[in-house]
Design a protein around this motif. Structure first.
Motif, PDB file in Angstrom:
ATOM      1  N   UNK A  48       0.840  -1.135  -0.073  1.00 34.68           N
ATOM      2  CA  UNK A  48       0.048  -0.023  -0.009  1.00 34.68           C
ATOM      3  C   UNK A  48       0.966   1.166   0.040  1.00 34.68           C
ATOM      4  N   UNK A  49       0.714   2.287  -0.773  1.00 29.63           N
ATOM      5  CA  UNK A  49       1.172   3.233  -0.715  1.00 29.63           C
ATOM      6  C   UNK A  49       0.602   4.684  -1.292  1.00 29.63           C
ATOM      7  N   UNK A  50       0.613   5.762  -0.374  1.00 29.83           N
ATOM      8  CA  UNK A  50      -0.177   6.822  -0.408  1.00 29.83           C
ATOM      9  C   UNK A  50       0.860   7.967  -0.305  1.00 29.83           C
ATOM     10  N   UNK A  51       0.863   9.212  -1.294  1.00 29.13           N
ATOM     11  CA  UNK A  51       1.519  10.514  -1.076  1.00 29.13           C
ATOM     12  C   UNK A  51       0.703  11.518  -0.370  1.00 29.13           C
ATOM     13  N   UNK A  52       1.446  11.862   0.536  1.00 27.02           N
ATOM     14  CA  UNK A  52       0.780  13.180   1.348  1.00 27.02           C
ATOM     15  C   UNK A  52       1.819  14.107   1.797  1.00 27.02           C
ATOM     16  N   UNK A  53       1.595  15.297   0.840  1.00 25.30           N
ATOM     17  CA  UNK A  53       2.762  16.368   1.216  1.00 25.30           C
ATOM     18  C   UNK A  53       3.874  15.954   0.459  1.00 25.30           C
ATOM     19  N   UNK A  54       5.090  15.920   1.135  1.00 26.28           N
ATOM     20  CA  UNK A  54       6.560  15.725   0.569  1.00 26.28           C
ATOM     21  C   UNK A  54       6.678  14.155   0.943  1.00 26.28           C
ATOM     22  N   UNK A  55       5.923  13.472   1.550  1.00 22.24           N
ATOM     23  CA  UNK A  55       6.374  12.290   1.900  1.00 22.24           C
ATOM     24  C   UNK A  55       5.305  11.091   1.370  1.00 22.24           C
ATOM     25  N   UNK A  56       5.979   9.808   1.149  1.00 16.81           N
ATOM     26  CA  UNK A  56       5.222   8.719   0.573  1.00 16.81           C
ATOM     27  C   UNK A  56       5.001   7.861   1.827  1.00 16.81           C
ATOM     28  N   UNK A  57       3.831   7.543   2.172  1.00 14.49           N
ATOM     29  CA  UNK A  57       3.849   6.464   3.340  1.00 14.49           C
ATOM     30  C   UNK A  57       3.330   5.092   2.724  1.00 14.49           C
ATOM     31  N   UNK A  58       4.162   4.008   3.186  1.00 15.88           N
ATOM     32  CA  UNK A  58       4.176   2.729   2.362  1.00 15.88           C
ATOM     33  C   UNK A  58       3.832   1.536   3.576  1.00 15.88           C
ATOM     34  N   UNK A  59       3.001   0.650   3.045  1.00 14.48           N
ATOM     35  CA  UNK A  59       3.109  -0.484   3.917  1.00 14.48           C
ATOM     36  C   UNK A  59       3.766  -1.667   3.218  1.00 14.48           C
ATOM     37  N   UNK A  60       4.927  -2.233   3.449  1.00 14.75           N
ATOM     38  CA  UNK A  60       5.586  -3.437   2.472  1.00 14.75           C
ATOM     39  C   UNK A  60       5.272  -4.770   3.160  1.00 14.75           C
ATOM     40  N   UNK A  61       5.834  -5.893   2.379  1.00 15.87           N
ATOM     41  CA  UNK A  61       5.241  -7.041   2.612  1.00 15.87           C
ATOM     42  C   UNK A  61       5.896  -7.921   3.792  1.00 15.87           C
ATOM     43  N   UNK A  62       7.235  -7.557   3.958  1.00 16.85           N
ATOM     44  CA  UNK A  62       8.018  -8.019   5.120  1.00 16.85           C
ATOM     45  C   UNK A  62       7.896  -7.391   6.419  1.00 16.85           C
ATOM     46  N   UNK A  63       7.240  -7.733   7.274  1.00 19.75           N
ATOM     47  CA  UNK A  63       7.038  -7.218   8.739  1.00 19.75           C
ATOM     48  C   UNK A  63       7.792  -7.299   9.736  1.00 19.75           C
ATOM     49  N   UNK A  64       9.183  -6.907   9.159  1.00 19.01           N
ATOM     50  CA  UNK A  64      10.269  -7.135  10.090  1.00 19.01           C
ATOM     51  C   UNK A  64      11.098  -5.950  10.549  1.00 19.01           C
ATOM     52  N   UNK A  65      10.164  -4.834  10.586  1.00 15.24           N
ATOM     53  CA  UNK A  65      10.787  -3.485  10.894  1.00 15.24           C
ATOM     54  C   UNK A  65      10.205  -2.248  10.044  1.00 15.24           C
ATOM     55  N   UNK A  66      10.795  -1.254   9.715  1.00 13.32           N
ATOM     56  CA  UNK A  66      10.439  -0.127   8.846  1.00 13.32           C
ATOM     57  C   UNK A  66      11.799   0.660   8.682  1.00 13.32           C
ATOM     58  N   UNK A  67      11.199   1.656   8.016  1.00 12.08           N
ATOM     59  CA  UNK A  67      12.473   2.930   7.598  1.00 12.08           C
ATOM     60  C   UNK A  67      12.025   4.297   7.208  1.00 12.08           C
ATOM     61  N   UNK A  68      12.489   5.226   7.538  1.00 15.92           N
ATOM     62  CA  UNK A  68      12.280   6.751   6.973  1.00 15.92           C
ATOM     63  C   UNK A  68      13.484   7.012   6.195  1.00 15.92           C
ATOM     64  N   UNK A  69      13.073   7.053   4.725  1.00 13.75           N
ATOM     65  CA  UNK A  69      13.996   7.455   3.879  1.00 13.75           C
ATOM     66  C   UNK A  69      14.104   8.949   3.725  1.00 13.75           C
TER      67      UNK A  69
END
Length: 425
Positions: A48-69
């Motif tokens: 899942x992915x949605x753009x809000x302002x400058x940032x894209x918020x994503x939900x990814x397949x492997x639930x082993x953490x996350x990141x802020x790019x």
């Protein structure tokens, strides 16, 4: 507790502790003026992915953490070179969009060959347009479009590396910090929910079950909150040791219990299951009547729980370093999810405490000096502060890449082992 509810609570636990961690990075990066390109939960392919302002918020397949790019942490994937033909769109005489491909399909644009371009410092673009040299100012939030993907440019003052060591360190440390704050808050919520034992208890209660469905006590009809009055005709009172001795000596033998439920006596027959040492077990956790915790007790419990669990976590790391473990002792996402679902079945109080433990563990683990983790990145910043200049970004990126690859290999190994153990029961 229904299975669907347990699954949803398990997913919620992981989502909360990872999201609060990444939100810490995100919030303090934004406060420092850093362009955050992506806020992601999970790794791998996007679900899942949605753009809000400058940032894209994503939900990814492997639930082993996350990141802020953040802009500037990694080399930008889209670049414009002199001699390249591009198209630009102007708003108020400033370039707001730069098209790098499919130029014939663009409307209301100016096409030209790039003579010079600086999208980081001067924000200037020079084009050869129909034989004439044209110069344009570029908007600091201009968008580049290539291969159907939009990328916002990152002027030097919006990049991670342009900020002070203190600002960058805070943006990195804020992730674990949020986990510590969440853990402390949840420990305090737990003690408010569970209460504290009364100073002079007059009875023993059924606190919780080892397994809501499989424990002998649960199958026999015992319920959380029942007052244990007698066992085999013997009055129990507040003597937990007496209760455990009677149960332990009755493995495989039917026992007659009398409990008080809603003010009325209820007779229940329970047969303890003998363990490997032939000691009877009925699968309950006894508890004393409790009262509401005061504010001072709540704060003190939160601090004590943080201290004790931190010690336990580092004891586990010590055993890991000394090699005092087997592969089955390690757990990946599958095993953690399995344990979380088991605890969720015990009730919201136990799940709250467990979530606090997981949040504390995530915060501490991320501060370890392992490449690709926050702790390693803080070490590089510390070296920069001492030297007065940063470490070669290419070397640092290589260190983090190798560390991340090793962590993923370890994750694959423990996940495979978790699945194998799950299949084998």
């Amino acid at each position: 507790m229904e299975m669907v509810e347990i699954v949803l609570l398990t997913v919620l636990v992981f989502f909360v502790i990872v999201s609060i961690h990444e939100w810490g990075h995100f919030y303090f990066a934004k406060r420092a003026g850093i362009l955050v390109r992506e806020f992601a939960i999970g790794f791998g392919p996007k679900l899942f992915s949605v753009q809000r302002g400058e940032t894209r918020y994503t939900l990814r397949l492997i639930p082993a953490g996350g990141f802020v790019r953040m802009a500037g942490e990694d080399p930008e994937t889209v670049e414009i070179q002199p001699g390249q033909t591009i198209a630009v769109r102007l708003v108020n005489d400033r370039v707001t969009r730069l098209y790098l491909d499919r130029l014939d399909e663009r409307s209301n644009v100016i096409r030209g060959e790039v003579e010079s371009v600086d999208l980081e410092r001067s924000l200037k673009l020079a084009l050869h347009v129909e034989g004439e040299r044209e110069r344009y100012d570029v908007h600091p939030a201009a968008i580049m479009i290539a291969r159907g993907r939009e990328t916002q440019i990152a002027p030097i003052d919006r990049q991670f590396g342009s900020k002070t060591v203190g600002q960058r360190a805070l943006a990195i440390f804020a992730g674990p910090l949020m986990n510590f704050i969440l853990a402390f808050a949840l420990f305090m919520v737990y003690i408010q929910m569970a209460g504290v034992p009364m100073e002079n208890p007059d009875r023993i209660l059924v606190g919780s079950f080892v397994d809501d469905k499989e424990s002998p006590a649960a199958k026999a009809g015992l319920k959380v909150g029942d007052e244990i009055r007698t066992i085999n005709g013997q009055n129990i009172g507040v003597d937990v040791d007496k209760m455990l001795a009677l149960i332990g000596s009755s493995g495989g033998k039917q026992m007659e219990w009398t409990v008080i439920r809603d003010g009325k006596p209820v007779n229940i027959s329970i047969t303890p299951v003998p363990d490997g040492e032939n000691v009877g077990k009925v699968g309950i956790y006894p508890a004393y009547p409790s009262r509401a915790a005061t504010f001072t007790e709540t704060f003190a419990f939160g601090a004590k729980a943080m201290k004790n669990m931190t010690i336990n976590i580092f004891e586990g790391f010590k055993m890991l370093i000394l090699g005092q473990f087997e592969l089955d002792d390690l757990g990946g996402p599958v095993k953690t999810a399995q344990v979380t679902s088991q605890i969720a079945a015990q009730g919201i109080e136990q799940l709250t405490s467990w979530t606090a433990v997981l949040s504390l563990y995530l915060g501490i683990f991320n501060l370890l000096p392992i490449p690709a983790l926050d702790g390693s990145r803080l070490i590089f910043l510390g070296v920069e502060a001492v030297r007065g200049r940063p470490v070669d970004p290419n070397r640092e990126s290589m260190v983090h890449f190798i560390g991340f690859a090793m962590l993923m290999l370890l994750m694959l190994a423990v996940t495979y082992n978790d699945i194998l153990n799950l299949i084998q029961g």
